[in-house]
Design a protein around this motif. Structure first.
Motif, PDB file in Angstrom:
ATOM      1  N   ALA A 109      25.197  46.024  49.832  1.00  0.00           N
ATOM      2  CA  ALA A 109      25.685  44.739  50.343  1.00  0.00           C
ATOM      3  C   ALA A 109      25.904  43.681  49.252  1.00  0.00           C
ATOM      4  CB  ALA A 109      24.741  44.215  51.418  1.00  0.00           C
ATOM      5  N   PRO A 110      24.960  43.469  48.325  1.00  0.00           N
ATOM      6  CA  PRO A 110      25.190  42.446  47.291  1.00  0.00           C
ATOM      7  C   PRO A 110      26.398  42.754  46.411  1.00  0.00           C
ATOM      8  CG  PRO A 110      22.872  43.066  47.386  1.00  0.00           C
ATOM      9  CD  PRO A 110      23.614  44.046  48.223  1.00  0.00           C
ATOM     10  N   VAL A 111      26.624  44.038  46.160  1.00  0.00           N
ATOM     11  CA  VAL A 111      27.760  44.423  45.317  1.00  0.00           C
ATOM     12  C   VAL A 111      29.070  44.230  46.087  1.00  0.00           C
ATOM     13  CG1 VAL A 111      28.700  46.222  43.814  1.00  0.00           C
ATOM     14  CG2 VAL A 111      26.249  46.126  44.252  1.00  0.00           C
ATOM     15  N   VAL A 112      29.045  44.527  47.376  1.00  0.00           N
ATOM     16  CA  VAL A 112      30.231  44.327  48.215  1.00  0.00           C
ATOM     17  C   VAL A 112      30.641  42.854  48.208  1.00  0.00           C
ATOM     18  CG1 VAL A 112      31.087  44.334  50.596  1.00  0.00           C
ATOM     19  CG2 VAL A 112      29.876  46.330  49.705  1.00  0.00           C
ATOM     20  N   ASP A 113      29.668  41.969  48.327  1.00  0.00           N
ATOM     21  CA  ASP A 113      29.965  40.531  48.327  1.00  0.00           C
ATOM     22  C   ASP A 113      30.637  40.109  47.028  1.00  0.00           C
ATOM     23  OD1 ASP A 113      28.851  40.331  50.824  1.00  0.00           O
ATOM     24  OD2 ASP A 113      26.893  39.655  50.112  1.00  0.00           O
ATOM     25  N   LEU A 114      30.129  40.610  45.915  1.00  0.00           N
ATOM     26  CA  LEU A 114      30.713  40.261  44.618  1.00  0.00           C
ATOM     27  C   LEU A 114      32.099  40.870  44.449  1.00  0.00           C
ATOM     28  CD1 LEU A 114      27.573  40.669  42.312  1.00  0.00           C
ATOM     29  CD2 LEU A 114      28.718  38.530  42.917  1.00  0.00           C
ATOM     30  N   LEU A 115      32.283  42.092  44.964  1.00  0.00           N
ATOM     31  CA  LEU A 115      33.586  42.743  44.833  1.00  0.00           C
ATOM     32  C   LEU A 115      34.629  42.046  45.709  1.00  0.00           C
ATOM     33  CD1 LEU A 115      35.262  45.016  43.635  1.00  0.00           C
ATOM     34  CD2 LEU A 115      34.487  46.511  45.493  1.00  0.00           C
ATOM     35  N   ARG A 116      34.256  41.630  46.902  1.00  0.00           N
ATOM     36  CA  ARG A 116      35.187  40.907  47.775  1.00  0.00           C
ATOM     37  C   ARG A 116      35.648  39.606  47.108  1.00  0.00           C
ATOM     38  NH1 ARG A 116      35.580  42.363  53.124  1.00  0.00           N
ATOM     39  NH2 ARG A 116      34.079  43.909  53.887  1.00  0.00           N
ATOM     40  N   ALA A 117      34.736  38.970  46.383  1.00  0.00           N
ATOM     41  CA  ALA A 117      35.072  37.703  45.728  1.00  0.00           C
ATOM     42  C   ALA A 117      36.097  37.883  44.610  1.00  0.00           C
ATOM     43  CB  ALA A 117      33.799  37.064  45.170  1.00  0.00           C
ATOM     44  N   GLU A 118      36.308  39.135  44.197  1.00  0.00           N
ATOM     45  CA  GLU A 118      37.281  39.424  43.139  1.00  0.00           C
ATOM     46  C   GLU A 118      38.716  39.289  43.653  1.00  0.00           C
ATOM     47  OE1 GLU A 118      36.702  40.986  39.674  1.00  0.00           O
ATOM     48  OE2 GLU A 118      34.974  39.679  40.083  1.00  0.00           O
ATOM     49  N   PHE A 119      38.880  39.344  44.958  1.00  0.00           N
ATOM     50  CA  PHE A 119      40.218  39.339  45.545  1.00  0.00           C
ATOM     51  C   PHE A 119      40.423  38.070  46.383  1.00  0.00           C
ATOM     52  CE2 PHE A 119      38.768  43.718  45.113  1.00  0.00           C
ATOM     53  CZ  PHE A 119      39.797  44.284  44.377  1.00  0.00           C
ATOM     54  N   SER A 120      41.562  37.475  46.224  1.00  0.00           N
ATOM     55  CA  SER A 120      41.883  36.294  47.032  1.00  0.00           C
ATOM     56  C   SER A 120      42.069  36.683  48.492  1.00  0.00           C
ATOM     57  CB  SER A 120      43.164  35.619  46.506  1.00  0.00           C
ATOM     58  OG  SER A 120      44.243  36.563  46.486  1.00  0.00           O
ATOM     59  N   ASP A 121      42.528  37.924  48.699  1.00  0.00           N
ATOM     60  CA  ASP A 121      42.694  38.436  50.056  1.00  0.00           C
ATOM     61  C   ASP A 121      42.030  39.817  50.134  1.00  0.00           C
ATOM     62  OD1 ASP A 121      43.371  39.206  52.574  1.00  0.00           O
ATOM     63  OD2 ASP A 121      45.549  39.213  52.248  1.00  0.00           O
ATOM     64  N   PRO A 122      40.803  39.902  50.674  1.00  0.00           N
ATOM     65  CA  PRO A 122      40.069  41.176  50.733  1.00  0.00           C
ATOM     66  C   PRO A 122      40.730  42.237  51.602  1.00  0.00           C
ATOM     67  CG  PRO A 122      38.606  39.301  51.068  1.00  0.00           C
ATOM     68  CD  PRO A 122      39.999  38.791  51.171  1.00  0.00           C
ATOM     69  N   SER A 123      41.795  41.857  52.324  1.00  0.00           N
ATOM     70  CA  SER A 123      42.437  42.830  53.204  1.00  0.00           C
ATOM     71  C   SER A 123      43.582  43.565  52.524  1.00  0.00           C
ATOM     72  CB  SER A 123      42.953  42.130  54.468  1.00  0.00           C
ATOM     73  OG  SER A 123      43.954  41.170  54.135  1.00  0.00           O
ATOM     74  N   THR A 124      43.887  43.247  51.268  1.00  0.00           N
ATOM     75  CA  THR A 124      44.971  43.928  50.568  1.00  0.00           C
ATOM     76  C   THR A 124      44.589  45.378  50.298  1.00  0.00           C
ATOM     77  OG1 THR A 124      44.084  43.281  48.408  1.00  0.00           O
ATOM     78  CG2 THR A 124      45.666  41.777  49.459  1.00  0.00           C
ATOM     79  N   PRO A 125      45.589  46.262  50.167  1.00  0.00           N
ATOM     80  CA  PRO A 125      45.295  47.669  49.905  1.00  0.00           C
ATOM     81  C   PRO A 125      44.413  47.877  48.674  1.00  0.00           C
ATOM     82  CG  PRO A 125      47.595  47.392  50.501  1.00  0.00           C
ATOM     83  CD  PRO A 125      47.028  46.013  50.352  1.00  0.00           C
ATOM     84  N   GLU A 126      44.653  47.107  47.626  1.00  0.00           N
ATOM     85  CA  GLU A 126      43.852  47.249  46.401  1.00  0.00           C
ATOM     86  C   GLU A 126      42.390  46.919  46.664  1.00  0.00           C
ATOM     87  OE1 GLU A 126      43.753  45.612  41.773  1.00  0.00           O
ATOM     88  OE2 GLU A 126      45.254  44.857  43.198  1.00  0.00           O
ATOM     89  N   ALA A 127      42.159  45.852  47.454  1.00  0.00           N
ATOM     90  CA  ALA A 127      40.788  45.468  47.775  1.00  0.00           C
ATOM     91  C   ALA A 127      40.114  46.522  48.640  1.00  0.00           C
ATOM     92  CB  ALA A 127      40.782  44.114  48.479  1.00  0.00           C
ATOM     93  N   VAL A 128      40.840  47.020  49.637  1.00  0.00           N
ATOM     94  CA  VAL A 128      40.280  48.038  50.530  1.00  0.00           C
ATOM     95  C   VAL A 128      39.938  49.303  49.756  1.00  0.00           C
ATOM     96  CG1 VAL A 128      40.772  49.553  52.486  1.00  0.00           C
ATOM     97  CG2 VAL A 128      41.451  47.133  52.560  1.00  0.00           C
ATOM     98  N   GLU A 129      40.835  49.723  48.853  1.00  0.00           N
ATOM     99  CA  GLU A 129      40.583  50.917  48.038  1.00  0.00           C
ATOM    100  C   GLU A 129      39.352  50.722  47.158  1.00  0.00           C
ATOM    101  OE1 GLU A 129      44.188  51.530  45.950  1.00  0.00           O
ATOM    102  OE2 GLU A 129      45.318  52.210  47.709  1.00  0.00           O
ATOM    103  N   GLY A 130      39.217  49.504  46.616  1.00  0.00           N
ATOM    104  CA  GLY A 130      38.052  49.217  45.783  1.00  0.00           C
ATOM    105  C   GLY A 130      36.758  49.297  46.574  1.00  0.00           C
ATOM    106  N   LEU A 131      36.757  48.769  47.797  1.00  0.00           N
ATOM    107  CA  LEU A 131      35.570  48.811  48.643  1.00  0.00           C
ATOM    108  C   LEU A 131      35.230  50.237  49.067  1.00  0.00           C
ATOM    109  CD1 LEU A 131      36.284  45.670  50.863  1.00  0.00           C
ATOM    110  CD2 LEU A 131      34.481  45.904  49.137  1.00  0.00           C
ATOM    111  N   LEU A 132      36.261  51.032  49.337  1.00  0.00           N
ATOM    112  CA  LEU A 132      36.035  52.438  49.683  1.00  0.00           C
ATOM    113  C   LEU A 132      35.451  53.203  48.501  1.00  0.00           C
ATOM    114  CD1 LEU A 132      39.254  53.252  51.771  1.00  0.00           C
ATOM    115  CD2 LEU A 132      36.909  52.982  52.621  1.00  0.00           C
ATOM    116  N   ALA A 133      35.972  52.909  47.313  1.00  0.00           N
ATOM    117  CA  ALA A 133      35.454  53.552  46.104  1.00  0.00           C
ATOM    118  C   ALA A 133      33.994  53.169  45.882  1.00  0.00           C
ATOM    119  CB  ALA A 133      36.306  53.164  44.894  1.00  0.00           C
ATOM    120  N   LEU A 134      33.677  51.907  46.115  1.00  0.00           N
ATOM    121  CA  LEU A 134      32.296  51.447  45.969  1.00  0.00           C
ATOM    122  C   LEU A 134      31.386  52.143  46.979  1.00  0.00           C
ATOM    123  CD1 LEU A 134      30.155  49.568  44.783  1.00  0.00           C
ATOM    124  CD2 LEU A 134      30.873  47.817  46.432  1.00  0.00           C
TER     125      LEU A 134
END
Length: 294
Positions: A109-134
């Motif tokens: 969970a703490p890492v997910v929060d930090l990773l979401r903050a990397e993207f202005s829009d967490p719903s973009t394909p790049e953000a979703v792929e990053g979260l899945l990879a995590l």
């Protein structure tokens, strides 16, 4: 999977590795307060933070290699021992494997929060792929920790079993130059090895000339037990000590005869007292009853 898709997965993994390296300090600071680290590193918080940084570095290396779901990845080598010690500490504290797995899962969970903050829009394909990879990477960490926990548990059980074997086969010094091993319970290969090693070491330490193996408490004697006894007697002789087997009960004597086991080369006595009396007489020591007081 097409080459382009494979390259996309590896590219996502590398970006995740870069993110973990960049956010290493922040992740470590958040993890240091998580139960998995807080309950293990109790001396100082800085110690917990450093341990967290090592795990983050390992995850970064694994992600950068593109092997997100490989528990054998070399990236985990640097922290595998540390994870094993942590798991062992939690296990000894009473934590179940399921609880340890939940504590590892809570690190996500703490890492997910930090990773979401990397993207202005967490719903973009790049953000979703990053979260899945995590998610895949943290799932692999969970498996590595559980593997380490199982290994640590097996090592603990093995050590405890060895300690029980040693405690169950004490070597007693009965007299100067005379030692004895009172055997109680089933005699298997592992315990027989402990008996032999303990007895031989005691013969050396005590400079014993006579060693008594008392089997009064051994419920049954089969060919395997007899073989172990013969080996122990032979090993004691090589160390310069005469070995005496005592406590052969009538039922066991009948079993030995029926099995055709030849113990003619082994010196035997009916009881431990008889064996001790024999050893003392061979040492030139005469024990007589105390004169009655009138």
């Amino acid at each position: 999977m097409k080459v382009s898709e494979q390259e996309a997965v590896e590219s996502t993994a590398r970006r995740l590795g870069s993110f973990l390296k960049r956010r290493r300090e922040q992740i470590a600071q958040r993890w240091a307060d998580a139960p998995l680290f807080r309950t293990v590193f109790t001396v100082s918080r800085e110690e917990a933070v450093e341990a967290c940084k090592a795990v983050v570095d390992a995850l970064s290396d694994v992600a950068s290699s593109g092997r997100l779901e490989d528990i054998t990845s070399s990236g985990f080598d640097s922290v595998r021992d540390q994870l094993g010690r942590m798991s062992g500490t939690r296990t000894r504290a009473g934590a179940s494997p399921a609880q340890i797995a939940d504590e590892v899962a809570a690190l996500r969970a703490p890492v997910v929060d930090l990773l979401r903050a990397e993207f202005s829009d967490p719903s973009t394909p790049e953000a979703v792929e990053g979260l899945l990879a995590l998610a895949a990477l943290m799932g692999t960490l969970r498996l590595v920790v559980m593997q380490a926990a199982l290994s640590s548990g097996e090592e603990l059980i093995a050590r405890q079993r060895q300690q029980l074997l040693e405690a169950a086969t004490p070597v007693i010094s009965l007299w100067e130059g005379v030692v004895a091993v009172p055997l109680i319970g089933t005699l298997d290969s592992a315990r027989s090895q402990v008996v032999m090693e303990s007895l031989l070491q005691c013969i050396v330490d005590q400079r014993a000339r006579y060693a008594i193996l008392d089997i009064t408490g051994v419920p049954t004697v089969d060919s395997l037990v007899a073989q172990h006894l013969m080996k122990t007697v032979a090993a004691a002789r090589l160390m310069g000590a005469e070995c005496i087997v005592s406590g052969i009960r009538p039922a066991i004597a009948q079993t030995i005869v029926q099995l055709g086991i030849d113990l003619s080369s082994v010196l035997t006595r009916a009881s431990l007292a008889d064996a001790l009396a024999y050893a003392l007489s061979r040492l030139g020591i005469e024990v007589s009853p105390r004169a009655s007081m009138r």
